[in-house]
Each structure stands twice: as C-alpha cells, then as structure tokens.
Motif scaffolding. Sequence first.
Motif, PDB file in Angstrom:
ATOM      1  N   ASN A   1       0.838  -1.199   0.000  1.00 47.78           N
ATOM      2  CA  ASN A   1       0.000   0.000   0.000  1.00 47.78           C
ATOM      3  C   ASN A   1       0.875   1.251   0.000  1.00 47.78           C
ATOM      4  OD1 ASN A   1      -2.497  -1.405   0.180  1.00 47.78           O
ATOM      5  ND2 ASN A   1      -2.172  -1.702   2.383  1.00 47.78           N
ATOM      6  N   LEU A   2       0.664   2.136  -0.967  1.00 47.39           N
ATOM      7  CA  LEU A   2       1.395   3.406  -0.982  1.00 47.39           C
ATOM      8  C   LEU A   2       0.749   4.341   0.024  1.00 47.39           C
ATOM      9  CD1 LEU A   2       3.827   4.206  -2.952  1.00 47.39           C
ATOM     10  CD2 LEU A   2       2.661   2.069  -3.410  1.00 47.39           C
ATOM     11  N   LEU A   3       1.538   4.748   1.022  1.00 42.06           N
ATOM     12  CA  LEU A   3       1.072   5.658   2.067  1.00 42.06           C
ATOM     13  C   LEU A   3       1.710   7.018   1.823  1.00 42.06           C
ATOM     14  CD1 LEU A   3       1.298   3.070   4.985  1.00 42.06           C
ATOM     15  CD2 LEU A   3      -0.766   3.791   3.763  1.00 42.06           C
ATOM     16  N   ASP A   4       2.081   7.738   2.872  1.00 43.75           N
ATOM     17  CA  ASP A   4       2.608   9.095   2.706  1.00 43.75           C
ATOM     18  C   ASP A   4       3.328   9.460   4.001  1.00 43.75           C
ATOM     19  OD1 ASP A   4       2.845  11.972   2.503  1.00 43.75           O
ATOM     20  OD2 ASP A   4       1.254  11.919   0.989  1.00 43.75           O
ATOM     21  N   GLN A   5       4.535  10.039   3.864  1.00 44.93           N
ATOM     22  CA  GLN A   5       5.276  10.419   5.075  1.00 44.93           C
ATOM     23  C   GLN A   5       4.492  11.362   5.969  1.00 44.93           C
ATOM     24  OE1 GLN A   5       6.743  13.558   6.065  1.00 44.93           O
ATOM     25  NE2 GLN A   5       5.773  14.623   4.330  1.00 44.93           N
ATOM     26  N   LYS A   6       3.495  12.058   5.395  1.00 40.64           N
ATOM     27  CA  LYS A   6       2.789  13.066   6.204  1.00 40.64           C
ATOM     28  C   LYS A   6       1.949  12.435   7.310  1.00 40.64           C
ATOM     29  CE  LYS A   6      -0.307  15.738   4.459  1.00 40.64           C
ATOM     30  NZ  LYS A   6      -0.899  16.721   3.544  1.00 40.64           N
ATOM     31  N   LEU A   7       1.728  11.108   7.263  1.00 40.69           N
ATOM     32  CA  LEU A   7       1.043  10.447   8.383  1.00 40.69           C
ATOM     33  C   LEU A   7       1.872  10.535   9.654  1.00 40.69           C
ATOM     34  CD1 LEU A   7      -0.364   7.153   6.815  1.00 40.69           C
ATOM     35  CD2 LEU A   7      -1.583   9.261   7.331  1.00 40.69           C
ATOM     36  N   TRP A   8       3.208  10.603   9.500  1.00 43.49           N
ATOM     37  CA  TRP A   8       4.108  10.659  10.658  1.00 43.49           C
ATOM     38  C   TRP A   8       4.523  12.102  10.939  1.00 43.49           C
ATOM     39  CZ3 TRP A   8       3.543   6.775   7.261  1.00 43.49           C
ATOM     40  CH2 TRP A   8       3.363   5.497   7.770  1.00 43.49           C
ATOM     41  N   ASN A   9       3.932  13.045  10.234  1.00 48.10           N
ATOM     42  CA  ASN A   9       4.365  14.446  10.269  1.00 48.10           C
ATOM     43  C   ASN A   9       3.162  15.276   9.834  1.00 48.10           C
ATOM     44  OD1 ASN A   9       5.751  16.850  10.003  1.00 48.10           O
ATOM     45  ND2 ASN A   9       6.848  16.237   8.157  1.00 48.10           N
ATOM     46  N   GLN A  10       2.112  15.232  10.672  1.00 45.39           N
ATOM     47  CA  GLN A  10       0.817  15.691  10.173  1.00 45.39           C
ATOM     48  C   GLN A  10       0.662  17.207  10.144  1.00 45.39           C
ATOM     49  OE1 GLN A  10      -2.401  13.649  12.135  1.00 45.39           O
ATOM     50  NE2 GLN A  10      -1.432  11.659  11.807  1.00 45.39           N
ATOM     51  N   ASN A  11      -0.103  17.655   9.176  1.00 37.37           N
ATOM     52  CA  ASN A  11      -0.575  19.040   9.120  1.00 37.37           C
ATOM     53  C   ASN A  11      -2.025  18.968   8.635  1.00 37.37           C
ATOM     54  OD1 ASN A  11      -0.770  19.427   6.102  1.00 37.37           O
ATOM     55  ND2 ASN A  11       1.366  18.801   6.285  1.00 37.37           N
ATOM     56  N   PRO A  12      -2.804  20.032   8.825  1.00 33.39           N
ATOM     57  CA  PRO A  12      -4.239  19.924   8.545  1.00 33.39           C
ATOM     58  C   PRO A  12      -4.641  20.139   7.089  1.00 33.39           C
ATOM     59  CG  PRO A  12      -3.759  21.982   9.668  1.00 33.39           C
ATOM     60  CD  PRO A  12      -2.462  21.262   9.546  1.00 33.39           C
ATOM     61  N   ASP A  13      -3.665  20.237   6.168  1.00 38.95           N
ATOM     62  CA  ASP A  13      -4.017  20.358   4.744  1.00 38.95           C
ATOM     63  C   ASP A  13      -4.350  18.981   4.170  1.00 38.95           C
ATOM     64  OD1 ASP A  13      -3.683  23.139   4.462  1.00 38.95           O
ATOM     65  OD2 ASP A  13      -1.505  22.870   4.379  1.00 38.95           O
ATOM     66  N   PHE A  14      -5.165  18.969   3.115  1.00 36.65           N
ATOM     67  CA  PHE A  14      -5.591  17.708   2.483  1.00 36.65           C
ATOM     68  C   PHE A  14      -6.150  16.763   3.562  1.00 36.65           C
ATOM     69  CE2 PHE A  14      -2.709  19.645  -0.491  1.00 36.65           C
ATOM     70  CZ  PHE A  14      -3.328  19.443  -1.703  1.00 36.65           C
ATOM     71  N   PHE A  15      -7.135  17.298   4.274  1.00 34.28           N
ATOM     72  CA  PHE A  15      -7.676  16.662   5.476  1.00 34.28           C
ATOM     73  C   PHE A  15      -8.218  15.255   5.167  1.00 34.28           C
ATOM     74  CE2 PHE A  15     -10.187  16.321   9.299  1.00 34.28           C
ATOM     75  CZ  PHE A  15      -9.570  17.164  10.208  1.00 34.28           C
ATOM     76  N   SER A  16      -9.103  15.153   4.164  1.00 35.67           N
ATOM     77  CA  SER A  16      -9.724  13.850   3.864  1.00 35.67           C
ATOM     78  C   SER A  16      -8.711  12.875   3.261  1.00 35.67           C
ATOM     79  CB  SER A  16     -10.908  14.029   2.905  1.00 35.67           C
ATOM     80  OG  SER A  16     -11.945  14.713   3.555  1.00 35.67           O
ATOM     81  N   TYR A  17      -7.807  13.386   2.425  1.00 38.96           N
ATOM     82  CA  TYR A  17      -6.741  12.526   1.872  1.00 38.96           C
ATOM     83  C   TYR A  17      -5.935  11.912   3.018  1.00 38.96           C
ATOM     84  CZ  TYR A  17      -2.069  11.499   0.013  1.00 38.96           C
ATOM     85  OH  TYR A  17      -0.863  10.890  -0.284  1.00 38.96           O
ATOM     86  N   THR A  18      -5.543  12.758   3.980  1.00 36.92           N
ATOM     87  CA  THR A  18      -4.714  12.272   5.087  1.00 36.92           C
ATOM     88  C   THR A  18      -5.483  11.249   5.924  1.00 36.92           C
ATOM     89  OG1 THR A  18      -3.618  14.417   5.102  1.00 36.92           O
ATOM     90  CG2 THR A  18      -3.255  13.015   7.009  1.00 36.92           C
ATOM     91  N   LEU A  19      -6.768  11.526   6.168  1.00 37.34           N
ATOM     92  CA  LEU A  19      -7.587  10.549   6.903  1.00 37.34           C
ATOM     93  C   LEU A  19      -7.651   9.218   6.155  1.00 37.34           C
ATOM     94  CD1 LEU A  19     -10.678  12.584   8.166  1.00 37.34           C
ATOM     95  CD2 LEU A  19      -8.935  11.458   9.563  1.00 37.34           C
ATOM     96  N   SER A  20      -7.791   9.277   4.835  1.00 40.59           N
ATOM     97  CA  SER A  20      -7.905   8.030   4.062  1.00 40.59           C
ATOM     98  C   SER A  20      -6.605   7.234   4.116  1.00 40.59           C
ATOM     99  CB  SER A  20      -8.309   8.327   2.614  1.00 40.59           C
ATOM    100  OG  SER A  20      -7.257   8.961   1.900  1.00 40.59           O
ATOM    101  N   LYS A  21      -5.475   7.935   4.109  1.00 39.20           N
ATOM    102  CA  LYS A  21      -4.185   7.222   4.192  1.00 39.20           C
ATOM    103  C   LYS A  21      -3.969   6.677   5.609  1.00 39.20           C
ATOM    104  CE  LYS A  21      -2.536   7.714  -0.022  1.00 39.20           C
ATOM    105  NZ  LYS A  21      -2.239   6.578  -0.903  1.00 39.20           N
ATOM    106  N   ALA A  22      -4.469   7.412   6.628  1.00 38.72           N
ATOM    107  CA  ALA A  22      -4.380   6.909   8.008  1.00 38.72           C
ATOM    108  C   ALA A  22      -5.212   5.630   8.134  1.00 38.72           C
ATOM    109  CB  ALA A  22      -4.864   7.973   8.985  1.00 38.72           C
ATOM    110  N   ALA A  23      -6.383   5.623   7.495  1.00 38.62           N
ATOM    111  CA  ALA A  23      -7.226   4.416   7.521  1.00 38.62           C
ATOM    112  C   ALA A  23      -6.514   3.267   6.824  1.00 38.62           C
ATOM    113  CB  ALA A  23      -8.567   4.705   6.840  1.00 38.62           C
ATOM    114  N   LEU A  24      -5.847   3.560   5.719  1.00 41.60           N
ATOM    115  CA  LEU A  24      -5.143   2.504   4.974  1.00 41.60           C
ATOM    116  C   LEU A  24      -3.964   1.970   5.787  1.00 41.60           C
ATOM    117  CD1 LEU A  24      -4.900   0.865   2.378  1.00 41.60           C
ATOM    118  CD2 LEU A  24      -3.548   2.737   1.396  1.00 41.60           C
TER     119      LEU A  24
END
Length: 264
Positions: free
Chosen positions: A151-174
């Motif tokens: 699964n391709l995730l994103d470093q921003k899960l470990w370094n969160q900011n509130p931009d792209f809110f739903s995208y980040t939530l979806s990657k956190a769920a993944l």
Amino acid sequence: MTPALPRPVVLVTGAALRLGREIALTLAAAGWRVAVHYRNSAEDAIKTVADCDGLTCGAAAFDADLSSEAAVRGLLPRVIAHFGRVDAVVNSASTFEHDSAASFGFAALDKHLHSNAGAPILLAQALHAHVVSRGALDGEPEHAGQCAVVNLLDQKLWNQNPDFFSYTLSKAALEAAGTMLAMALAPRVRVVGVAPGLTLTSHLLSDVQFAAHHKLSPLGRSSTPADVASAVKFALENSSITGTTLLVDGGQHLMRFERDFSLM
Ligand SMILES: NC(=O)c1ccc[n+]([C@@H]2O[C@H](COP(=O)([O-])OP(=O)(O)OC[C@H]3O[C@@H](n4cnc5c(N)ncnc54)[C@H](OP(=O)(O)O)[C@@H]3O)[C@@H](O)[C@H]2O)c1
C-alpha cells in the motif's frame, strides 16, 4: 524434471502515469508480469503496457474506477481471467484533492475513503481469496512469500498538518488497515506499506518550489520515483516483511512542516 514455475503476476493500480508507472516498469524489469490498472489515462496505460513488454515481460491494461465497489470487486477476477493467476497487488492509485478542517464534509471523506482505503482493502481481500482457492501456500511453496499487498502511504502520516484533510484521513485508515490485514491474511498474504516523501511535483507547485521543497529533509533530498519503486520491489521480494511500513522520504517525516508541501 520439475516444471518451470509460471512468472508471478502483480496488479499495480494507477500505473498509467507517475509513481505507478515507475513501479510497473521496475517490477517488469524484475520478471513480474504486470496488470496495469488505470481509470481515465487509457493512452498512457497502453504505453506502460508496451514499455513493460519491452522489458520481456507480459503485461495488459485494465480499467476500473476505484470509487465504485462493483468495479473494484470485478477487477481482480478480470486480471485472473487474463493471466490465470495473480500473486501481488500494489495499491498506488490515489485521490488527492484539497480540503481542510473548515471545508471538510462527508462527500470529500467518502470520495477519498472509497478509492484510497476501501479499494485497497477489497483488493487485498480478493487476492487472499484467490491465493486460498488455488492452494498456493500448500502446492507452490516457492511462491508463498511472493503473495503480498503493498500500500502506498505518505510520510505526512508521521508528520501531520491539517491540509488535504480527507486525503490524510484516508491514508491513516489505509495504514491501520495494513496492520489488521497483515494479521488477518497471514500466512498466505503479506501486507506492507511504503510511504514516500515529496517525490513528484503537482500542478500546485512550480519547478523551482518543487526543487526547494524536495531538498527539505535531513538527507538533503526526498525520494525519487526509482527510490519508491525499489522499496516496493523489496517489499514484494522479502518474504519475512509484513505489517510494517517502509518510509522512503529522505527522513522528511522527522521534520516538522506546518503546511502541505504544495501549500507552503
Ligand atoms: N507523488 C508524490 O510525491 C507522493 C508523495 C507521497 C505519497 N504518494 C503516494 O504514492 C502514490 C502514487 O502517487 P502519484 O503521485 O503517482 O499518484 P497520482 O498521480 O496522484 O494518482 C495516480 C493515479 O491514481 C488514479 N486514480 C485516482 N483516483 C482514482 C479512482 N477513483 N479510480 C481509479 N484510479 C484512480 C489516476 O489514474 P488515471 O489517470 O488513469 O485516472 C492517477 O493517474 C499515491 O498513493 C500517493 O498518495 C505520492
């Protein structure tokens, strides 16, 4: 004489362009037959297929809108009907649309959750059912470690900011699903995350901004497409890795960014 094992088959979603294409080509060069998934980018998908074939590997293109449950459920059976088998899935396709805490709503959440988390989970479920039905672990021990989902995730899960809110939530769920699936689908299917840093630019960044942001990491460079693709290949080939994530980001997750790169 033992008959030669068939070359393994991998489905790479979002493989017409960008990181998915790089992953498809890297796996083709390593001997995988590649099912190139796309949604709208049909011409580019055909080019990816041709380029994979040029690396002496069978490849074919498959379209599907990953926001449609029916389309997702139909995808793996189509790949199996074409190749006769599938051994791995790389979930690279992703919806990436901006929203914020202020603009957040169910529509944006549903859109990102369906394609970015729901579809990868359904594809993992389907891969596991296929592997069980063909008895891969019992009958083909050489292939046991190759049955995997990345699964391709994103470093921003470990370094969160509130931009792209739903995208980040979806990657956190993944990311959370990766842990649960690694437990539920073992021993037949491994599940591994690969989390890139800023790797490719977007329409929101100029070339100059991208080059500057790409340097913002402890190593002085974030990931390249080749770095990400080689991590995916490693995750598919190393038969003892499951339930964990490789951060491939030059260490960007160790730094603090108040905004998404595209809005800095
Ligand atoms: N690029 C980066 O710097 C970066 C950084 C961190 C994490 N990542 C992650 O790495 C992965 C690949 O990144 P990328 O930049 O190559 O991705 P991308 O260009 O944003 O998207 C890849 C493909 O996803 C497909 N897609 C989007 N929504 C879809 C849907 N509903 N159904 C089917 N396909 C859909 C599109 O295919 P069509 O064009 O065929 O419609 C698109 O070409 C993503 O999971 C992303 O979150 C990337």
